[in-house]
Design a protein around this motif. Structure first.
Motif, PDB file in Angstrom:
ATOM      1  N   ALA A  76       0.930  -1.194  -0.117  1.00 38.76           N
ATOM      2  CA  ALA A  76       0.023  -0.107  -0.037  1.00 38.76           C
ATOM      3  C   ALA A  76       1.004   1.264   0.098  1.00 38.76           C
ATOM      4  N   LEU A  77       1.709   1.403  -1.114  1.00 39.16           N
ATOM      5  CA  LEU A  77       2.563   2.414  -1.070  1.00 39.16           C
ATOM      6  C   LEU A  77       2.285   3.330  -2.177  1.00 39.16           C
ATOM      7  N   GLY A  78       0.895   3.340  -2.954  1.00 41.65           N
ATOM      8  CA  GLY A  78       0.607   4.112  -3.960  1.00 41.65           C
ATOM      9  C   GLY A  78       0.538   5.670  -3.718  1.00 41.65           C
ATOM     10  N   ASP A  79       0.279   6.170  -2.478  1.00 39.00           N
ATOM     11  CA  ASP A  79       0.287   7.613  -2.160  1.00 39.00           C
ATOM     12  C   ASP A  79       1.516   8.009  -1.194  1.00 39.00           C
ATOM     13  N   VAL A  80       2.486   7.212  -1.214  1.00 33.56           N
ATOM     14  CA  VAL A  80       3.759   7.424  -0.208  1.00 33.56           C
ATOM     15  C   VAL A  80       4.228   8.632  -0.873  1.00 33.56           C
ATOM     16  N   ARG A  81       4.705   9.798   0.091  1.00 37.74           N
ATOM     17  CA  ARG A  81       5.572  10.650  -0.549  1.00 37.74           C
ATOM     18  C   ARG A  81       6.764  10.761   0.446  1.00 37.74           C
ATOM     19  N   PHE A  82       7.438  11.747   0.278  1.00 40.25           N
ATOM     20  CA  PHE A  82       8.749  11.778   0.976  1.00 40.25           C
ATOM     21  C   PHE A  82       8.318  11.777   2.424  1.00 40.25           C
ATOM     22  N   PHE A  83       8.999  10.858   3.078  1.00 37.21           N
ATOM     23  CA  PHE A  83       8.678  10.611   4.589  1.00 37.21           C
ATOM     24  C   PHE A  83       9.637  10.476   5.449  1.00 37.21           C
ATOM     25  N   ARG A  84       9.423  10.677   6.871  1.00 42.70           N
ATOM     26  CA  ARG A  84      10.324  10.787   7.809  1.00 42.70           C
ATOM     27  C   ARG A  84      10.234   9.624   9.021  1.00 42.70           C
ATOM     28  N   ASN A  85       8.649   9.566   9.236  1.00 42.00           N
ATOM     29  CA  ASN A  85       8.472   8.237  10.082  1.00 42.00           C
ATOM     30  C   ASN A  85       8.130   7.011   9.099  1.00 42.00           C
ATOM     31  N   PHE A  86       9.146   6.321   8.827  1.00 40.70           N
ATOM     32  CA  PHE A  86       9.003   5.139   7.961  1.00 40.70           C
ATOM     33  C   PHE A  86       7.917   4.211   8.379  1.00 40.70           C
ATOM     34  N   ASP A  87       7.890   3.871   9.761  1.00 35.98           N
ATOM     35  CA  ASP A  87       6.906   2.838  10.194  1.00 35.98           C
ATOM     36  C   ASP A  87       5.482   3.623  10.122  1.00 35.98           C
ATOM     37  N   ARG A  88       5.218   4.930  10.318  1.00 37.33           N
ATOM     38  CA  ARG A  88       3.893   5.286  10.210  1.00 37.33           C
ATOM     39  C   ARG A  88       3.442   5.234   8.836  1.00 37.33           C
ATOM     40  N   THR A  89       4.378   5.534   7.646  1.00 32.83           N
ATOM     41  CA  THR A  89       4.193   5.448   6.421  1.00 32.83           C
ATOM     42  C   THR A  89       3.675   4.020   5.935  1.00 32.83           C
ATOM     43  N   PHE A  90       4.661   3.214   6.439  1.00 28.05           N
ATOM     44  CA  PHE A  90       4.600   1.712   6.080  1.00 28.05           C
ATOM     45  C   PHE A  90       3.458   0.826   6.687  1.00 28.05           C
ATOM     46  N   ALA A  91       2.846   1.566   7.604  1.00 24.57           N
ATOM     47  CA  ALA A  91       1.800   0.748   8.439  1.00 24.57           C
ATOM     48  C   ALA A  91       0.880  -0.220   7.663  1.00 24.57           C
ATOM     49  N   PRO A  92       0.157   0.454   6.809  1.00 28.41           N
ATOM     50  CA  PRO A  92      -0.656  -0.446   5.899  1.00 28.41           C
ATOM     51  C   PRO A  92      -0.098  -1.746   5.082  1.00 28.41           C
ATOM     52  N   THR A  93       1.001  -1.230   4.834  1.00 26.11           N
ATOM     53  CA  THR A  93       1.862  -2.196   3.957  1.00 26.11           C
ATOM     54  C   THR A  93       2.388  -3.332   4.943  1.00 26.11           C
ATOM     55  N   ASN A  94       2.792  -2.831   6.007  1.00 28.36           N
ATOM     56  CA  ASN A  94       3.148  -3.893   7.055  1.00 28.36           C
ATOM     57  C   ASN A  94       2.198  -4.802   7.675  1.00 28.36           C
ATOM     58  N   ARG A  95       0.790  -4.379   7.442  1.00 25.58           N
ATOM     59  CA  ARG A  95      -0.315  -5.317   7.615  1.00 25.58           C
ATOM     60  C   ARG A  95      -0.712  -6.155   6.422  1.00 25.58           C
ATOM     61  N   LEU A  96      -0.398  -5.721   5.106  1.00 27.69           N
ATOM     62  CA  LEU A  96      -0.228  -6.778   4.278  1.00 27.69           C
ATOM     63  C   LEU A  96       0.537  -7.652   4.309  1.00 27.69           C
ATOM     64  N   ARG A  97       1.661  -7.319   4.708  1.00 25.93           N
ATOM     65  CA  ARG A  97       2.936  -8.304   5.120  1.00 25.93           C
ATOM     66  C   ARG A  97       2.817  -9.334   5.940  1.00 25.93           C
ATOM     67  N   THR A  98       1.979  -9.106   7.015  1.00 24.71           N
ATOM     68  CA  THR A  98       1.842  -9.825   8.057  1.00 24.71           C
ATOM     69  C   THR A  98       0.419 -10.542   8.150  1.00 24.71           C
ATOM     70  N   GLU A  99      -0.604  -9.908   8.392  1.00 32.32           N
ATOM     71  CA  GLU A  99      -1.950 -10.317   8.267  1.00 32.32           C
ATOM     72  C   GLU A  99      -2.129 -10.903   6.715  1.00 32.32           C
ATOM     73  N   GLY A 100      -1.926 -10.127   5.908  1.00 31.59           N
ATOM     74  CA  GLY A 100      -2.195 -10.464   4.621  1.00 31.59           C
ATOM     75  C   GLY A 100      -1.680 -11.749   3.920  1.00 31.59           C
TER      76      GLY A 100
END
Ligand code: NAP
Length: 327
Positions: A76-100
């Protein structure tokens, strides 16, 4: 084979589906965003709307489609822009990588799916010690930067779950080769500086090459973790100016570490100064894969030739003869 591709409408999915279809496979492709059914159908796959975080829906879809192989490319990285807090930006992707991943694996097991291949990531994950280029056997960073811990843990979860089930986890390099590549905008806006001496190493992969390696992983009988990266892991001080030039952007700025830490955070500093690259020797040897773009040097030029401003592009010979600058 009947191949179920989760995330068929994304950056890698849209390259993978046509390659699978060309090889004679029947593809079922999932999408999430309303309106992406047509995109998946146009690629030659049967589209299915699916939220990987709905385990019941995943189970029903997988059982109904009777696939023999499954590929997990959902992020879920489609709307990702330049980011500072990596985990906050990747939270939906992290769920896809674990629960998904867990939902897909459980459904695949129940449906008797024979092959399972999933997307992981190669860059910025290795222990920051020893030589510059790491294999799949080298240790991962035991102390990742605080703001990247959840994302690192999600990738570890995916890799352990998939390989424990006898599947393949492909650690792709940084993707490039599409109009929505994540690096284009920050490089154009000069938001990606060379930090310190720019020694942090990145591994890249052209999307077409990533898709080709994935097809081989689906068709073969390999199991385990494979780096799918090009032949030239490179420090930021080398690849950033080349990418900026390919995009017709101004050269990257240079920031001392302290300033980069202040502006971009610790993760960016570690990536830009200490990260290690990945070796593709195992994928070449065991998957029989060879990248069409062995280095980002030619890959960036090929991918972005039409993206650079018109005046930066080499004109056609006929146009060159009439170019005002030559009159
Ligand atoms: N290795 C890398 O460097 C890497 C890896 C991944 C992505 N990226 C970058 O990230 C940017 C966006 O990537 P992308 O186009 O692949 O977009 P994305 O938004 O990350 O989507 C990837 C795929 O996952 C699907 N998806 C999203 N949420 C889902 C959910 N809850 N359940 C099931 N499927 C879901 C999407 O469906 P819909 O399209 O229908 O929403 C799409 O098919 C690009 O710049 C890409 O290069 C880089």
């Amino acid at each position: 084979m009947r191949v179920f591709v989760a995330g068929a409408s994304g950056a890698i999915g849209t390259r993978l589906v046509p390659q699978l279809v060309d090889r004679g496979h029947e593809v079922i492709g999932t999408f999430r965003s309303p309106g992406h059914a047509e995109r998946v159908r146009a690629l030659g796959a049967q589209p299915i709307a699916l939220d990987l975080l709905d385990a019941g829906a995943v189970r029903r879809a997988v059982l109904e489609t009777e696939a023999e192989a499954m590929v997990h490319q959902a992020t879920a990285l489609g709307d990702v822009r330049f980011f500072r807090n990596f985990d906050r930006t990747f939270a939906p992707t992290n769920r896809l990588r674990t629960e998904g991943t867990d939902a897909l694996l459980a459904a695949a097991r129940e449906a008797g799916v024979r092959r399972f291949v999933a997307q992981s990531f190669a860059s910025y994950r290795h222990a920051r010690e020893g030589g510059p280029v790491k294999t799949e056997d080298d240790p991962l960073d035991p102390t990742p930067v605080t703001t990247t811990r959840e994302s690192n843990a999600a990738m570890r979860h995916l890799e352990a779950a998939v390989t424990d089930a006898g599947g393949v986890a492909l650690r792709y390099g940084l993707f490039y080769g599409a109009a929505n590549d994540g690096l284009i905008e920050p490089v154009r806006k000069r938001q990606l500086p060379i930090i310190g001496r720019g020694g942090g190493i990145s591994s890249f992969i052209h999307l077409d090459d990533a898709a080709a390696a994935t097809v081989l992983a689906v068709e073969g009988d390999a199991a385990g973790i494979y780096n799918v990266v090009d032949d030239e892991p490179a420090p930021a001080r080398e690849w950033l100016p080349v990418l900026a030039d390919a995009l017709g952007a101004k050269p990257p700025r240079r920031f001392p570490r302290w300033l980069a830490r202040l502006v971009a955070g610790d993760a960016a500093v570690v990536m830009g100064t200490e990260a290690r690259g990945a070796s593709n020797a195992k994928a070449k040897r065991e998957l029989g894969w060879e990248p069409r773009y062995p280095s980002w040097r030619e890959g960036f030029v090929a991918a972005y030739a039409s993206a650079a401003p018109a005046e930066r592009r080499t004109p056609e010979p006929a146009a060159r003869a009439q170019s005002p600058s030559r009159l």
